[in-house]
Design a protein around this motif. Structure first.
Motif, PDB file in Angstrom:
ATOM      1  N   ILE A  43       0.810  -1.218   0.000  1.00 25.69           N
ATOM      2  CA  ILE A  43       0.000   0.000   0.000  1.00 25.69           C
ATOM      3  C   ILE A  43       0.847   1.274   0.000  1.00 25.69           C
ATOM      4  O   ILE A  43       0.331   2.359  -0.289  1.00 25.69           O
ATOM      5  CB  ILE A  43      -0.952   0.024   1.214  1.00 25.69           C
ATOM      6  CG1 ILE A  43      -0.174  -0.109   2.524  1.00 25.69           C
ATOM      7  CG2 ILE A  43      -1.987  -1.067   1.097  1.00 25.69           C
ATOM      8  CD1 ILE A  43      -1.024   0.030   3.770  1.00 25.69           C
TER       9      ILE A  43
ATOM     10  N   ASN B  60      -0.987  -4.179   3.658  1.00 28.56           N
ATOM     11  CA  ASN B  60      -2.314  -3.932   4.240  1.00 28.56           C
ATOM     12  C   ASN B  60      -2.796  -5.037   5.186  1.00 28.56           C
ATOM     13  O   ASN B  60      -3.995  -5.206   5.373  1.00 28.56           O
ATOM     14  CB  ASN B  60      -3.342  -3.748   3.113  1.00 28.56           C
ATOM     15  CG  ASN B  60      -3.532  -5.019   2.292  1.00 28.56           C
ATOM     16  OD1 ASN B  60      -2.685  -5.918   2.329  1.00 28.56           O
ATOM     17  ND2 ASN B  60      -4.627  -5.109   1.568  1.00 28.56           N
TER      18      ASN B  60
ATOM     19  N   THR C   9      -1.917  -2.936   9.541  1.00 24.01           N
ATOM     20  CA  THR C   9      -0.851  -2.814   8.544  1.00 24.01           C
ATOM     21  C   THR C   9       0.458  -3.321   9.131  1.00 24.01           C
ATOM     22  O   THR C   9       0.582  -3.481  10.348  1.00 24.01           O
ATOM     23  CB  THR C   9      -0.671  -1.357   8.081  1.00 24.01           C
ATOM     24  OG1 THR C   9      -0.321  -0.546   9.219  1.00 24.01           O
ATOM     25  CG2 THR C   9      -1.938  -0.821   7.431  1.00 24.01           C
TER      26      THR C   9
END
Length: 292
Positions: free
Chosen positions: A124, A138, A168
């Motif tokens: 991400i 993620n 995360t």
């Protein structure tokens, strides 16, 4: 006197009617030659027509050309918009094809690693200043991710989980310049050669496999995998292949340059590999070697 003028007017009217009838009769006759007044009138009208025809034709053609140019401009604008849409669509198709291929490879890798727990994740974020150091994914603690778990792609191992939050995680790549970034590994051959992945040569784009006994023969293109001796990483995760072997700086052991199997530059989808069990002996080896 008034009677005279009335008669005069009547005579003029009669003469005019007679002349008109004569002219009509004359013009109705089948003649091969025109009279000079007719010729004069016709030539005069024709001359004016020839003078006015060419400018009128040019003017009509000018406005017609303007209309055609306008239509051409609109068509060109529409075609450019369609072309932009086509280029964008083509790029999107290529991106989806590439992503689909990577996902298929990940599915194939899942089958080969079915003895381990796999958690799929997506990259991400990636800091340009630490491009070869860290990536952010993620998946976090709520998804079962823990520190030091191995992270791989369909091509091979890329690193390990360094930090974990609830949703995360931060992954440290094998190419990171960190003294503690060590991986216990094996060079596969007739006799397995054990050592540690320690460091990354930016110029060669190669990992450094250190602590190879000096009397052990290692050849190019031999495959390097995780040893599993640390108790955290599963055994057999592909790291890369040998491209060169040189003596270390002290001449007591050897060092091999390892070309990574995975692409550290282009990373979209990854898999977090959780080892299902570890033994006390392996934990002891982890403490002794300081590797995973």
């Amino acid at each position: 006197m008034p009677q005279f003028f009335l008669n005069k007017r009547l005579i003029v009217l009669l003469v005019s009617i007679i002349l008109l009838v004569a002219l009509i009769g004359f013009s109705l006759n089948d003649r091969s030659k025109l009279s000079w007044p007719e010729q004069f009138l016709k030539d005069t009208v024709g001359w004016f027509q020839s003078i006015l025809h060419q400018p009128a034709q040019y003017a009509a053609g000018f406005f017609e050309n303007i209309s055609e140019i306008k239509n051409t401009f609109e068509e060109n604008k529409l075609l450019k918009a369609r072309l932009d849409e086509y280029v964008e669509l083509n790029a999107r198709v290529l991106e989806l094809e590439s992503e689909n291929e990577r996902l298929r490879e990940i599915l194939d890798k899942k089958e080969s690693l079915r003895n381990f727990k796999i958690t799929q994740a997506t990259v991400i974020a990636r800091n340009p200043d630490y491009w070869h150091e860290l990536i952010f994914i993620n998946k976090g603690e709520q998804h079962g991710v823990k520190i030091n778990m191995a992270v791989i792609t369909s091509k091979g191992m890329i690193g390990k989980v360094k930090q974990v939050s609830q949703f995360t995680s931060t992954v440290q790549l094998l190419s990171a310049e960190d003294r503690t970034n060590r991986i216990s590994a094996i060079i596969k051959g007739n006799a397995d050669v054990f050592g540690l992945i320690e460091g990354y040569d930016e110029e060669r784009k190669a990992l450094l496999f250190k602590r190879i006994p000096f009397d052990v023969k290692v050849e190019e293109k031999q495959t390097v995998v995780t040893s599993g001796l640390g108790g955290v990483f599963p055994k057999g995760l592909v790291i890369g292949e040998v491209i060169e072997v040189v003596p270390d700086e002290y001449g007591l052991t050897q060092m091999a340059y390892i070309k990574p199997s995975a692409d550290f530059y282009d990373i979209d989808h990854v898999m977090i590999v959780e080892r299902l069990s570890s033994t006390p002996d392996e934990d002891l080896l982890e403490q002794v070697e300081g590797g995973y």
